[in-house]
Design a protein around this motif. Sequence first.
Motif, mmCIF file in Angstrom:
data_model
loop_
_atom_site.group_PDB
_atom_site.id
_atom_site.type_symbol
_atom_site.label_atom_id
_atom_site.label_comp_id
_atom_site.label_asym_id
_atom_site.label_seq_id
_atom_site.Cartn_x
_atom_site.Cartn_y
_atom_site.Cartn_z
ATOM 1 N N SER A 32 26.755 85.657 47.807
ATOM 2 C CA SER A 32 25.900 84.566 47.367
ATOM 3 C C SER A 32 26.214 83.336 48.193
ATOM 4 C CB SER A 32 26.134 84.256 45.883
ATOM 5 O OG SER A 32 27.443 83.745 45.691
ATOM 6 N N SER A 33 25.350 82.320 48.085
ATOM 7 C CA SER A 33 25.519 81.125 48.902
ATOM 8 C C SER A 33 26.804 80.378 48.571
ATOM 9 C CB SER A 33 24.313 80.194 48.723
ATOM 10 O OG SER A 33 24.140 79.864 47.358
ATOM 11 N N SER A 34 27.454 80.680 47.443
ATOM 12 C CA SER A 34 28.699 80.009 47.098
ATOM 13 C C SER A 34 29.795 80.291 48.123
ATOM 14 C CB SER A 34 29.174 80.442 45.708
ATOM 15 O OG SER A 34 29.456 81.829 45.682
ATOM 16 N N LEU A 35 29.709 81.452 48.808
ATOM 17 C CA LEU A 35 30.718 81.789 49.808
ATOM 18 C C LEU A 35 30.637 80.888 51.027
ATOM 19 C CD1 LEU A 35 30.716 85.685 49.755
ATOM 20 C CD2 LEU A 35 32.580 84.185 49.109
ATOM 21 N N VAL A 36 29.488 80.267 51.248
ATOM 22 C CA VAL A 36 29.322 79.431 52.428
ATOM 23 C C VAL A 36 30.294 78.268 52.399
ATOM 24 C CG1 VAL A 36 27.685 77.948 53.665
ATOM 25 C CG2 VAL A 36 26.944 80.135 52.731
ATOM 26 N N SER A 37 30.693 77.833 51.216
ATOM 27 C CA SER A 37 31.616 76.710 51.108
ATOM 28 C C SER A 37 33.061 77.148 51.277
ATOM 29 C CB SER A 37 31.439 76.018 49.751
ATOM 30 O OG SER A 37 31.730 76.922 48.699
ATOM 31 N N GLY A 38 33.308 78.438 51.430
ATOM 32 C CA GLY A 38 34.657 78.955 51.597
ATOM 33 C C GLY A 38 35.162 78.828 53.012
ATOM 34 N N ASP A 39 36.340 79.375 53.230
ATOM 35 C CA ASP A 39 37.001 79.223 54.522
ATOM 36 C C ASP A 39 36.192 79.823 55.671
ATOM 37 O OD1 ASP A 39 39.069 77.940 53.275
ATOM 38 O OD2 ASP A 39 40.364 79.711 53.173
ATOM 39 N N ILE A 148 23.585 83.941 55.539
ATOM 40 C CA ILE A 148 23.291 82.972 54.487
ATOM 41 C C ILE A 148 23.240 81.558 55.060
ATOM 42 C CG2 ILE A 148 24.199 81.917 52.381
ATOM 43 C CD1 ILE A 148 25.320 84.734 51.692
ATOM 44 N N ILE A 149 24.188 81.228 55.935
ATOM 45 C CA ILE A 149 24.185 79.919 56.589
ATOM 46 C C ILE A 149 22.892 79.732 57.391
ATOM 47 C CG2 ILE A 149 25.300 78.536 58.378
ATOM 48 C CD1 ILE A 149 27.968 79.741 57.482
ATOM 49 N N ASN A 150 22.498 80.758 58.132
ATOM 50 C CA ASN A 150 21.292 80.658 58.954
ATOM 51 C C ASN A 150 20.029 80.571 58.102
ATOM 52 O OD1 ASN A 150 22.632 80.639 61.438
ATOM 53 N ND2 ASN A 150 22.687 82.876 61.551
ATOM 54 N N CYS A 151 20.026 81.238 56.952
ATOM 55 C CA CYS A 151 18.880 81.098 56.038
ATOM 56 C C CYS A 151 18.745 79.650 55.593
ATOM 57 C CB CYS A 151 19.068 82.001 54.820
ATOM 58 S SG CYS A 151 18.754 83.749 55.105
#
Length: 260
Positions: A32-39, A148-151
């Motif tokens: 999910s997009s929550s992982l984008v804020s991870g390391d 996800i980042i690119n989306c």
Amino acid sequence: MKLYHIRNLCGMLQTTKISEKVSCCGNKQRFSSSLVSGDIGRFIVENTEIVGEDSLTPEIKLRLLTAKCRFWHANPVLWPLPDPYWAIYWPGGQALARYLLNNPGVAKGKRVLDLGSGCGASAIAASLCGASHVVANDIDNVSAIATIINCELNGIGPVECLSDNMIGSQPKHYDLILLGDMFYDEALADGLHRWLDSCINAHGTTVLIGDPGRASFEEHDIKRLLQQIAEFELPKSVQMENYGLTCSTVWRYHSKLSTI
């Protein structure tokens, strides 16, 4: 030169062995997009460049590895992630994305699978064309986070990202399957051949393949089951990065049990 660094970071695409690629594949995972804020998400954002203009699809923005990125010039052993296939916009994927954007009806309202999705460009193109559901599948977990980042970079909601190895699995009902630059290894091509047949025969799936004409693709028996539907001249910079390959082609795959 870009490919010098790409060779060191992820090896030559044409010589990668399928056994090496599937070894990192674990159980099915959804991101999910929550992982984008991870390391890993932060690492991708901090160590890639937003690129768009020098491709067949300037309307799609992607975070890629370029000469402006610090790891481009670093010793490849310092790269902390799996080989970054997701950080390159391969020419077969460029042709597929361009074809979809030129012909949005191909994906509109369809359930679409982008197999070996890498940076997610073909999945993004399908979403922009109005696909009802899009799945980006790549056995590299980092690819899912990059997608996800690119989306988000292109103003669309994140597509569903799966990291299990779907080749050889029970065919699911997809209306359209996209494969860009996937026929680089004979064993992989053979497995794809059988699995795509099962998808078509089970669900009437349309299969589109993008490839710039690599020898491993041109010499495979699968070519006799392909119908060319589009060809695009690659931008000069992409030609230079891919050893002078000048064009990338989109093919429709037909099951060996059907006729063209």
